[in-house]
Design a protein around this motif. Sequence first.
Motif, PDB file in Angstrom:
ATOM      1  N   TYR A 282       0.834  -1.203   0.000  1.00  0.00           N
ATOM      2  CA  TYR A 282       0.000   0.000   0.000  1.00  0.00           C
ATOM      3  C   TYR A 282       0.875   1.261   0.000  1.00  0.00           C
ATOM      4  CZ  TYR A 282      -2.546   3.942   1.856  1.00  0.00           C
ATOM      5  OH  TYR A 282      -3.045   5.205   2.036  1.00  0.00           O
ATOM      6  N   GLN A 283       1.843   1.313   0.906  1.00  0.00           N
ATOM      7  CA  GLN A 283       2.641   2.530   1.051  1.00  0.00           C
ATOM      8  C   GLN A 283       3.538   2.762  -0.157  1.00  0.00           C
ATOM      9  OE1 GLN A 283       1.772   4.512   3.750  1.00  0.00           O
ATOM     10  NE2 GLN A 283       2.722   5.974   2.367  1.00  0.00           N
ATOM     11  N   ARG A 284       4.049   1.696  -0.743  1.00  0.00           N
ATOM     12  CA  ARG A 284       4.874   1.856  -1.957  1.00  0.00           C
ATOM     13  C   ARG A 284       4.059   2.490  -3.072  1.00  0.00           C
ATOM     14  NH1 ARG A 284       9.072   1.079  -4.935  1.00  0.00           N
ATOM     15  NH2 ARG A 284       9.023   0.119  -6.996  1.00  0.00           N
ATOM     16  N   ARG A 285       2.854   1.976  -3.306  1.00  0.00           N
ATOM     17  CA  ARG A 285       1.998   2.523  -4.367  1.00  0.00           C
ATOM     18  C   ARG A 285       1.588   3.954  -4.038  1.00  0.00           C
ATOM     19  NH1 ARG A 285       1.966   2.197  -9.196  1.00  0.00           N
ATOM     20  NH2 ARG A 285       2.318  -0.020  -8.903  1.00  0.00           N
ATOM     21  N   THR A 286       1.254   4.213  -2.783  1.00  0.00           N
ATOM     22  CA  THR A 286       0.882   5.571  -2.381  1.00  0.00           C
ATOM     23  C   THR A 286       2.030   6.543  -2.617  1.00  0.00           C
ATOM     24  OG1 THR A 286      -0.747   4.813  -0.766  1.00  0.00           O
ATOM     25  CG2 THR A 286       0.158   7.009  -0.418  1.00  0.00           C
ATOM     26  N   ASP A 287       3.237   6.135  -2.258  1.00  0.00           N
ATOM     27  CA  ASP A 287       4.407   7.005  -2.467  1.00  0.00           C
ATOM     28  C   ASP A 287       4.602   7.322  -3.948  1.00  0.00           C
ATOM     29  OD1 ASP A 287       4.818   6.966   0.264  1.00  0.00           O
ATOM     30  OD2 ASP A 287       6.492   5.540   0.186  1.00  0.00           O
ATOM     31  N   LEU A 288       4.423   6.328  -4.816  1.00  0.00           N
ATOM     32  CA  LEU A 288       4.554   6.553  -6.258  1.00  0.00           C
ATOM     33  C   LEU A 288       3.464   7.502  -6.769  1.00  0.00           C
ATOM     34  CD1 LEU A 288       5.376   2.913  -7.450  1.00  0.00           C
ATOM     35  CD2 LEU A 288       6.938   4.886  -7.417  1.00  0.00           C
ATOM     36  N   ILE A 289       2.251   7.302  -6.319  1.00  0.00           N
ATOM     37  CA  ILE A 289       1.131   8.177  -6.711  1.00  0.00           C
ATOM     38  C   ILE A 289       1.427   9.611  -6.293  1.00  0.00           C
ATOM     39  CG2 ILE A 289      -1.289   8.751  -6.197  1.00  0.00           C
ATOM     40  CD1 ILE A 289      -1.736   5.640  -5.917  1.00  0.00           C
ATOM     41  N   CYS A 290       1.885   9.767  -5.065  1.00  0.00           N
ATOM     42  CA  CYS A 290       2.140  11.117  -4.539  1.00  0.00           C
ATOM     43  C   CYS A 290       3.294  11.800  -5.266  1.00  0.00           C
ATOM     44  CB  CYS A 290       2.394  11.059  -3.037  1.00  0.00           C
ATOM     45  SG  CYS A 290       0.912  10.636  -2.101  1.00  0.00           S
ATOM     46  N   ARG A 291       4.368  11.090  -5.508  1.00  0.00           N
ATOM     47  CA  ARG A 291       5.502  11.694  -6.231  1.00  0.00           C
ATOM     48  C   ARG A 291       5.083  12.168  -7.620  1.00  0.00           C
ATOM     49  NH1 ARG A 291       9.030   7.837  -3.531  1.00  0.00           N
ATOM     50  NH2 ARG A 291       8.831   6.379  -5.242  1.00  0.00           N
ATOM     51  N   ASP A 292       4.298  11.354  -8.305  1.00  0.00           N
ATOM     52  CA  ASP A 292       3.799  11.721  -9.627  1.00  0.00           C
ATOM     53  C   ASP A 292       2.911  12.964  -9.536  1.00  0.00           C
ATOM     54  OD1 ASP A 292       3.328  11.144 -12.498  1.00  0.00           O
ATOM     55  OD2 ASP A 292       1.292  10.679 -11.836  1.00  0.00           O
ATOM     56  N   MET A 293       2.030  12.983  -8.543  1.00  0.00           N
ATOM     57  CA  MET A 293       1.127  14.124  -8.342  1.00  0.00           C
ATOM     58  C   MET A 293       1.915  15.400  -8.051  1.00  0.00           C
ATOM     59  SD  MET A 293      -1.834  14.559  -5.413  1.00  0.00           S
ATOM     60  CE  MET A 293      -0.657  14.224  -4.103  1.00  0.00           C
ATOM     61  N   TYR A 294       2.876  15.330  -7.129  1.00  0.00           N
ATOM     62  CA  TYR A 294       3.667  16.516  -6.777  1.00  0.00           C
ATOM     63  C   TYR A 294       4.377  17.078  -8.010  1.00  0.00           C
ATOM     64  CZ  TYR A 294       3.500  14.346  -2.048  1.00  0.00           C
ATOM     65  OH  TYR A 294       3.126  13.756  -0.876  1.00  0.00           O
ATOM     66  N   ALA A 295       4.987  16.176  -8.784  1.00  0.00           N
ATOM     67  CA  ALA A 295       5.747  16.610  -9.964  1.00  0.00           C
ATOM     68  C   ALA A 295       4.839  17.272 -10.993  1.00  0.00           C
ATOM     69  CB  ALA A 295       6.482  15.423 -10.577  1.00  0.00           C
ATOM     70  N   LYS A 296       3.701  16.664 -11.265  1.00  0.00           N
ATOM     71  CA  LYS A 296       2.787  17.217 -12.277  1.00  0.00           C
ATOM     72  C   LYS A 296       2.193  18.549 -11.825  1.00  0.00           C
ATOM     73  CE  LYS A 296       1.697  12.945 -14.645  1.00  0.00           C
ATOM     74  NZ  LYS A 296       0.758  11.852 -14.821  1.00  0.00           N
ATOM     75  N   MET A 297       1.887  18.666 -10.562  1.00  0.00           N
ATOM     76  CA  MET A 297       1.346  19.940 -10.059  1.00  0.00           C
ATOM     77  C   MET A 297       2.377  21.053 -10.223  1.00  0.00           C
ATOM     78  SD  MET A 297      -0.629  18.750  -6.588  1.00  0.00           S
ATOM     79  CE  MET A 297      -1.065  20.426  -6.096  1.00  0.00           C
TER      80      MET A 297
END
Length: 192
Positions: free
Chosen positions: A107-122
Amino acid sequence: MKNTCLLSEDSKTYLCCFYQTLDGMVQGMTTAGLSRSISRNFVVQALPHHRAAIQMSNNVLRFTENPAVRRLAQHTIRQCSQNIDLMQDVLEPCAQLASPQTDLRLYQRRTDLICRDMYAKMGRAPESNALARLFLLQMLPHCLGGQRMAENALKYDICTELVPILRSLRAQQRQQAAQMRALLERMDCQRR
């Protein structure tokens, strides 16, 4: 000859506030005290995510007269405020459900990947004086990130009180993303 590509004072103020909000959200989500509960971990990371949406929406309301974007921002503020209250109400009972270590890691690995992608795109939205459009370009990855975070948590055994909140969040984020895409398409058509 005057440089017409310069950012206006309003744009600079808007962007400074946006980047401050983005940095605060990243800080809040990455330093959230994680536990052995996927349910609790989702909530403690989703709270700064929702607070950032409120701050970003308040920021754009100071600078745009675009009625569709204003309605979207006002709706986001109301919806995120309600979701924060719901998540705070279930935080205590959800913290009691410990997750298996393998589930927690996945769960945390996938969440971390989702968040990193979100931060970068924002943070990559092209800076401009078209603040209503810029807001949508910044909020769309935020919204999609929230949807993906909820979908990720729903793959695991989470506390029963959190399940309807996550399903609602997923549906809300999906609907908001569709609205943002439609508004961006309309704006882009008007620019041509």
